[in-house]
Design a protein around this motif. Structure first.
Motif, PDB file in Angstrom:
ATOM      1  N   ALA A   2       0.832  -1.206   0.000  1.00 42.33           N
ATOM      2  CA  ALA A   2       0.000   0.000   0.000  1.00 42.33           C
ATOM      3  C   ALA A   2       0.868   1.258   0.000  1.00 42.33           C
ATOM      4  O   ALA A   2       1.232   1.782   1.036  1.00 42.33           O
ATOM      5  N   ASP A   6      -0.954   9.920  -2.140  1.00 44.62           N
ATOM      6  CA  ASP A   6      -0.683  11.189  -1.452  1.00 44.62           C
ATOM      7  C   ASP A   6       0.776  11.298  -1.043  1.00 44.62           C
ATOM      8  O   ASP A   6       1.456  12.272  -1.326  1.00 44.62           O
ATOM      9  N   TYR A   7       1.212  10.247  -0.348  1.00 46.10           N
ATOM     10  CA  TYR A   7       2.569  10.260   0.197  1.00 46.10           C
ATOM     11  C   TYR A   7       3.587  10.411  -0.924  1.00 46.10           C
ATOM     12  O   TYR A   7       4.478  11.251  -0.858  1.00 46.10           O
ATOM     13  N   LYS A  10       3.525  13.846  -2.598  1.00 45.23           N
ATOM     14  CA  LYS A  10       4.060  14.853  -1.677  1.00 45.23           C
ATOM     15  C   LYS A  10       5.585  14.772  -1.646  1.00 45.23           C
ATOM     16  O   LYS A  10       6.288  15.772  -1.783  1.00 45.23           O
ATOM     17  N   GLU A  11       6.082  13.550  -1.488  1.00 43.33           N
ATOM     18  CA  GLU A  11       7.521  13.358  -1.390  1.00 43.33           C
ATOM     19  C   GLU A  11       8.230  13.775  -2.674  1.00 43.33           C
ATOM     20  O   GLU A  11       9.257  14.445  -2.663  1.00 43.33           O
ATOM     21  N   GLU A 202      16.360  10.207   6.240  1.00 42.94           N
ATOM     22  CA  GLU A 202      15.013   9.647   6.083  1.00 42.94           C
ATOM     23  C   GLU A 202      15.097   8.206   5.593  1.00 42.94           C
ATOM     24  O   GLU A 202      14.392   7.335   6.095  1.00 42.94           O
ATOM     25  N   MET A 206      13.650   4.966   7.278  1.00 39.59           N
ATOM     26  CA  MET A 206      12.644   4.166   6.575  1.00 39.59           C
ATOM     27  C   MET A 206      13.033   2.695   6.552  1.00 39.59           C
ATOM     28  O   MET A 206      12.207   1.811   6.771  1.00 39.59           O
ATOM     29  N   ALA A 211      10.125   0.042   5.958  1.00 40.37           N
ATOM     30  CA  ALA A 211       9.488   0.437   4.709  1.00 40.37           C
ATOM     31  C   ALA A 211      10.006  -0.497   3.616  1.00 40.37           C
ATOM     32  O   ALA A 211      11.170  -0.878   3.619  1.00 40.37           O
ATOM     33  N   THR A 212       9.122  -0.888   2.705  1.00 44.56           N
ATOM     34  CA  THR A 212       9.577  -1.804   1.648  1.00 44.56           C
ATOM     35  C   THR A 212      10.487  -1.049   0.691  1.00 44.56           C
ATOM     36  O   THR A 212      10.444   0.177   0.592  1.00 44.56           O
ATOM     37  N   PHE A 215       8.782   1.164  -1.728  1.00 47.13           N
ATOM     38  CA  PHE A 215       8.246   2.359  -1.097  1.00 47.13           C
ATOM     39  C   PHE A 215       9.322   3.430  -0.986  1.00 47.13           C
ATOM     40  O   PHE A 215       9.062   4.616  -1.170  1.00 47.13           O
TER      41      PHE A 215
END
Lengths: 293, 266
Positions: A2, A6-7, A10-11, A202, A206, A211-212, A215
């Motif tokens: 997932a 948005d994320y 934005k990033e 970051e 992550m 975080a995969t 991602f």
């Protein structure tokens, strides 16, 4: 997986903004190189089309004597209609023939002054099925009473020269474009590398919190794609402008029809696809090399 | 929860980081990992996170042989492990709340869940009021609390702490330790690498000591102790601890370890 849209959006935007000088350099190089690519493609289309028009225009002109009798004209007409190689034919009477001669002799006022409609030879202008047969067909008309000359009209040598010159021009343009494309690829790669470096904290967090890989990668790859895409869109605009310019030239100097819109669309699509590819390849390489996830 | 079975790891530089380490840590334990710098503590923690893989031996975390985990599954392993470091590793351009939320965002948790969990965990660490501050506006102890909140917000099975009090004064440190104890009471296994003698001696929890990559001591309710000179004393105190202790998991294991340690000394 997932990955929220948005994320990612934005990033990506935040990255582009943070890294805007590098991004601008990359985008501009993409734009310049792709406008060259687009213009080269456009030029190629225009020239090919023009040469195609000229070469298919091989025609046979049967010049009659100015004082040929109606009967002689008729006999020639019969000959023409019997010749299977001739697909169509039009007759230019004194007046129309004179108009055409005036165009041809526009640069020579003295010759033009001496010419009147009455003494201008009338012409049968015929299209041939096969351009190569033109000399053979022309020979049929030599010696026919009332015929001044049977003349096969070929695309002039100058067309061939022009073709060669534009070929060279195309190669040069494409070579420059390829060099610029490579440099824009490197610039995008570098921009993404800087972005990765700027966000190393970051990225390490992550990785730590699970975080995969995708991602973590996707915002960077998208950043490269966006750079390529923006460059390509700018280039597409430039190609559009140069198309307007080319059309103007074509209309005024070649007095032939302009490029069909479909060919312009094809060129623009090629430009955008190359831009996106450059962006994706550049960022993929950067991510593979510098983002060890 | 964690099992090391004869784990050996050496780096390309020729340094043997871990040699034949076997141990077991149960669910809900609180374990101190002690030893001098370069003794292999950090390698031990990195292997749990699978930042490193053993050259030989097997590591089991939460029932999985993590050496055989395909790379794509590693992130999911790490979601079960919270991590705290000496240098906090907060993101300076994000607020306290955003720092904690980041850990949930990047594993794709829905926004509503993130909001409630962040508030909850910040209340737990006592920083509910400072959710909108930036890390540089906080004291060291507060920053470490934020880091713990970030590590714990996803309710991991295991919390790994690499010298979490290394940068903090004793009073602040004991606050952090209270927090870690509280987290431990929720059932989370805590593994903490430390140099802090005072803390280890005061807490009286299980102590695992590494020395040049060898496991030299595994003691329930242990103290920090000292390096090799006091080893025999440590070992005898292990025996005492093991006999006196009510943690039956220790006994057999410690005896094996003692034998090996003695062999090594001869």
């Amino acid at each position: 997986m997932a990955v929220s849209f948005d994320y990612v959006a934005k990033e990506t935007m935040a990255n582009l903004w943070r890294n805007r000088v590098m991004a601008l350099a990359a985008v501009l190089t993409v734009a310049v190189s792709l406008s060259l690519v687009g213009t080269a493609l456009l030029l190629r289309q225009v020239v090919n089309r023009q040469i195609g028009q000229w070469s298919s225009n091989v025609s046979l002109q049967v010049f009659m004597n100015a004082n040929a009798t109606p009967q002689q004209l008729n006999e020639v007409k019969v000959l023409i209609s019997q010749e299977p190689q001739i697909t169509s034919c039009s007759y230019l009477n004194h007046e129309r023939s004179y108009q055409q001669a005036r165009q041809v002799l526009a640069g020579e006022p003295t010759a033009l002054q001496a010419l009147t409609p009455a003494i201008t030879p009338t012409v049968y202008r015929c299209q041939l099925q096969n351009a190569n047969d033109a000399p053979a067909v022309a020979s049929i008309f030599t010696g026919v009473p009332g015929v001044f000359q049977g003349h096969a009209q070929y695309p002039a040598q100058s067309i061939r020269t022009m073709q060669k010159i534009t070929n060279i021009l195309q190669v040069v343009l494409l070579a420059i474009a390829i060099v610029l494309l490579i440099s824009s690829l490197v610039l995008i790669l570098n921009a993404i590398r800087m972005a990765i470096f700027a966000r190393r904290r970051e990225v390490s967090v992550m990785k730590l919190v699970g975080a995969t890989n995708w991602f973590i990668r996707i915002p960077f790859m998208l950043e490269g794609l966006v750079q390529g895409l923006i460059g390509a869109i700018v280039a597409a605009g430039i190609v559009l402008l140069s198309n307007i310019g080319v059309n103007y030239l074509v209309r005024h100097y070649l007095s032939s029809s302009t490029l069909p819109v479909s060919q312009l669309v094809v060129t623009e699509v090629v430009v955008v696809v190359i831009g996106v590819l450059v962006g994706v390849i550049g960022s993929t390489v950067a991510v593979r090399q510098f983002l060890d996830v | 929860m964690i099992t090391f079975d004869n784990v050996t790891k050496s780096y390309i530089t020729g340094i043997d980081a871990l040699t034949g380490v076997s141990l077991e840590i149960d669910r809900g334990e609180f374990v101190f990992l002690v030893g001098a710098s370069g003794s292999g503590k950090t390698t031990f923690l990195k292997m749990l996170l699978r930042e490193e893989t053993p050259d030989s031996g097997t590591i089991w975390v939460a029932g999985r042989d993590i050496g055989r985990l395909p790379p794509a599954r590693i992130p999911y392993l790490r979601r079960n492990l919270g991590c705290v470091f000496q240098d906090f590793r907060l993101l300076p351009n994000k607020t306290v709340g955003e720092n904690v939320a980041f850990a949930l965002e990047v594993i794709g948790r829905p926004r509503g869940v993130i909001k409630t969990q962040v508030t909850q965990v910040l209340d737990l660490v006592g920083l509910g009021q400072k959710i909108d501050r930036r890390p540089h506006e906080l004291s060291g102890g507060e920053q470490q609390r934020v880091a713990i909140a970030r590590a714990f917000v996803n309710r991991p099975l295991i919390l790994l702490a690499d010298e979490p009090t290394g940068n903090l004064d004793p009073a602040t440190s004991s606050g952090i330790m209270k927090l870690l104890e509280r987290i431990n009471k929720t059932g989370t296994t805590v593994v903490m690498a430390t140099h802090d003698v005072g803390i280890v001696d005061e807490m009286r929890r299980r102590v695992i000591q590494l020395e040049h990559g060898h496991l030299v001591r595994d003691q329930a309710r242990g103290i920090y102790g000292e390096a090799s000179e006091t080893q025999s004393r440590s070992i005898s105190s292990i025996a005492v601890g093991a006999v006196a202790g009510d943690d039956e998991y220790e006994t057999g294991f410690v005896e094996r370890r003692q034998v090996r340690a003695r062999r090594g000394r001869r």
